[in-house]
Design an enzyme around this catalytic site. Structure first.
Site, PDB file in Angstrom:
ATOM      1  N   ARG A 101       0.865  -1.175   0.000  1.00  0.00           N
ATOM      2  CA  ARG A 101       0.000   0.000   0.000  1.00  0.00           C
ATOM      3  C   ARG A 101       0.905   1.229   0.000  1.00  0.00           C
ATOM      4  NH1 ARG A 101      -1.991  -3.519   4.087  1.00  0.00           N
ATOM      5  NH2 ARG A 101      -4.059  -4.377   3.611  1.00  0.00           N
TER       6      ARG A 101
ATOM      7  N   LYS B 140      -2.680  -1.948   7.830  1.00  0.00           N
ATOM      8  CA  LYS B 140      -3.998  -2.302   8.337  1.00  0.00           C
ATOM      9  C   LYS B 140      -3.956  -3.628   9.089  1.00  0.00           C
ATOM     10  CE  LYS B 140      -6.629   0.018   4.690  1.00  0.00           C
ATOM     11  NZ  LYS B 140      -7.623  -0.154   3.603  1.00  0.00           N
TER      12      LYS B 140
ATOM     13  N   HIS C 298      -2.975   3.410  -6.750  1.00  0.00           N
ATOM     14  CA  HIS C 298      -3.332   2.150  -6.087  1.00  0.00           C
ATOM     15  C   HIS C 298      -3.365   0.977  -7.057  1.00  0.00           C
ATOM     16  CE1 HIS C 298      -4.815  -0.037  -2.626  1.00  0.00           C
ATOM     17  NE2 HIS C 298      -5.833  -0.511  -3.331  1.00  0.00           N
TER      18      HIS C 298
ATOM     19  N   ARG D  22      -0.821  -1.893  -7.071  1.00  0.00           N
ATOM     20  CA  ARG D  22      -1.099  -3.043  -6.190  1.00  0.00           C
ATOM     21  C   ARG D  22      -1.969  -4.074  -6.907  1.00  0.00           C
ATOM     22  NH1 ARG D  22      -1.056  -4.332  -0.553  1.00  0.00           N
ATOM     23  NH2 ARG D  22      -3.094  -4.875   0.342  1.00  0.00           N
TER      24      ARG D  22
ATOM     25  N   HIS E 150      -3.673  -9.016   3.853  1.00  0.00           N
ATOM     26  CA  HIS E 150      -5.116  -9.168   3.987  1.00  0.00           C
ATOM     27  C   HIS E 150      -5.427 -10.177   5.094  1.00  0.00           C
ATOM     28  CE1 HIS E 150      -5.726  -7.798  -0.442  1.00  0.00           C
ATOM     29  NE2 HIS E 150      -5.686  -6.789   0.395  1.00  0.00           N
TER      30      HIS E 150
ATOM     31  N   TYR F 266      -8.396  -7.530  -5.724  1.00  0.00           N
ATOM     32  CA  TYR F 266      -7.212  -7.078  -6.444  1.00  0.00           C
ATOM     33  C   TYR F 266      -6.957  -7.860  -7.720  1.00  0.00           C
ATOM     34  CZ  TYR F 266      -6.213  -4.148  -2.519  1.00  0.00           C
ATOM     35  OH  TYR F 266      -6.304  -3.162  -1.571  1.00  0.00           O
TER      36      TYR F 266
END
Length: 328
Positions: free
Chosen positions: A159, A184, A258, A261, A292, A301
């Site tokens: 990210r 995250k 983004h 990714r 994730h 993705y």
């Protein structure tokens, strides 16, 4: 009149807790649990400002929340729904703490946010982005920062927030690993190719970077003051690089930062199909690599590129043929 020695306390002297006070408390509480809440602070803070202009400082109605959420009549309904959802959570917190505000029911302003169509960068696209950095920026440090950061994003699937928060001490240049902490998910190790390690170490040793007097163990990517990059600054510069590279939308797919990714994830799945790998195993590995918590999140993705769909279809046809040829 008060008797001698008594203290007169007027009603006006009492302190009233306003919605903005409650919002500050809410943000402190939630951030202590690890939530960022920048959108909540901005949007719900704006709602408080709107209410204050209307003379409301301690409560609000459902109608007022809906009216505020739809202030921009030209916005997509999903934007209205997002704004209302932020107020709904805040209202739920207030209501649970005996503040006289209504619980906003779910289902008001329902709208699913349309998913952006990923722009899958080709190798030529990536080469064009990297080459454009030196044309756009005459400052050697800025050009090298953009070139190295874009390369790292493309090579690792990180990210952008993780890349900008990467510190020098997070690079294991012996074992070719990155330690990703500000993410995250929980801390994770991301293996990198030796060429990526070399590019990072060359950037860190760059005299133009050293001239900014960065902290030896501070952020990898630094500004003229030796401090870390803000996301908005990096994004603004990426847009200049993208324009100079001549990358244009393909249908509804617009080349976003983004999408590097998305490209990383899609390329690995394509390779799994093309080289007779195990797509399920690769998906599981990608989920861990990308940080994730659930492999289902990784599906977001995997764009349905023509190459990936053709490879998947070929695998299905091969499996079907094998099954039909087996004895009963």
């Amino acid at each position: 009149m008060t008797a001698p020695g008594e203290t007169s306390v007027s009603a006006s002297a009492s302190t009233t807790t306003t919605l903005r006070d409650r919002l500050d408390e809410y943000l402190v509480l939630r951030r202590a649990l690890g939530f960022q809440l920048n959108d909540v602070e901005r949007q719900v803070g704006g709602f408080c400002t709107w209410l204050e202009a209307r003379g409301q400082t301690t409560t609000f109605t459902i109608d007022e929340a809906v009216t505020w959420a739809r202030l921009n009549p030209d916005a997509h309904p999903s934007w209205w729904a997002t704004r209302l959802s932020l107020v709904r959570r805040f209202a739920g917190y207030l209501n649970a703490n005996d503040v006289d505000v209504p619980v906003i029911p779910r289902g008001l302003l329902p709208a699913r946010k349309p998913r952006a169509v990923p722009f899958i960068y080709s190798q030529d696209d990536l080469d064009a982005l990297l080459a454009a950095c030196d044309r756009v920026f005459s400052d050697e440090r800025i050009a090298a920062t953009m070139r190295t950061a874009i390369g790292v994003l493309a090579a690792t699937g990180l990210r952008i927030g993780e890349a900008l928060k990467l510190r020098v001490g997070d690079i294991d240049h012996v074992n070719h690993l990155l330690v990703i902490k500000a993410a995250k998910s929980a801390e994770r190790l991301v293996p990198i190719h030796p060429t990526t390690t070399a590019a990072l170490m060359d950037y860190i040793a760059l005299p133009a970077r050293a001239a900014s007097n960065p902290d030896p163990d501070g952020p990898v990517f630094v500004t003229a003051n030796g401090t870390g990059y803000a996301y908005v600054t990096f994004l603004s510069r990426f847009k200049r690089v993208r324009e100079a590279a001549g990358l244009l939308p393909r249908g509804r797919a617009r080349p976003r930062l983004h999408d590097l990714r998305h490209t990383f994830a899609t390329a690995h799945m394509s390779a799994a199909y093309a080289h007779d790998g195990d797509p399920d195993r690769v998906l599981s590995l990608l989920a861990t690599w990308l940080g994730h918590s659930d492999a289902t999140h990784t599906y977001w993705y995997l764009s349905a590129t023509g190459e990936l769909m053709a490879l998947a279809a070929g695998r299905l046809e091969l499996n079907a043929g094998t099954t039909q040829g087996e004895p009963s």
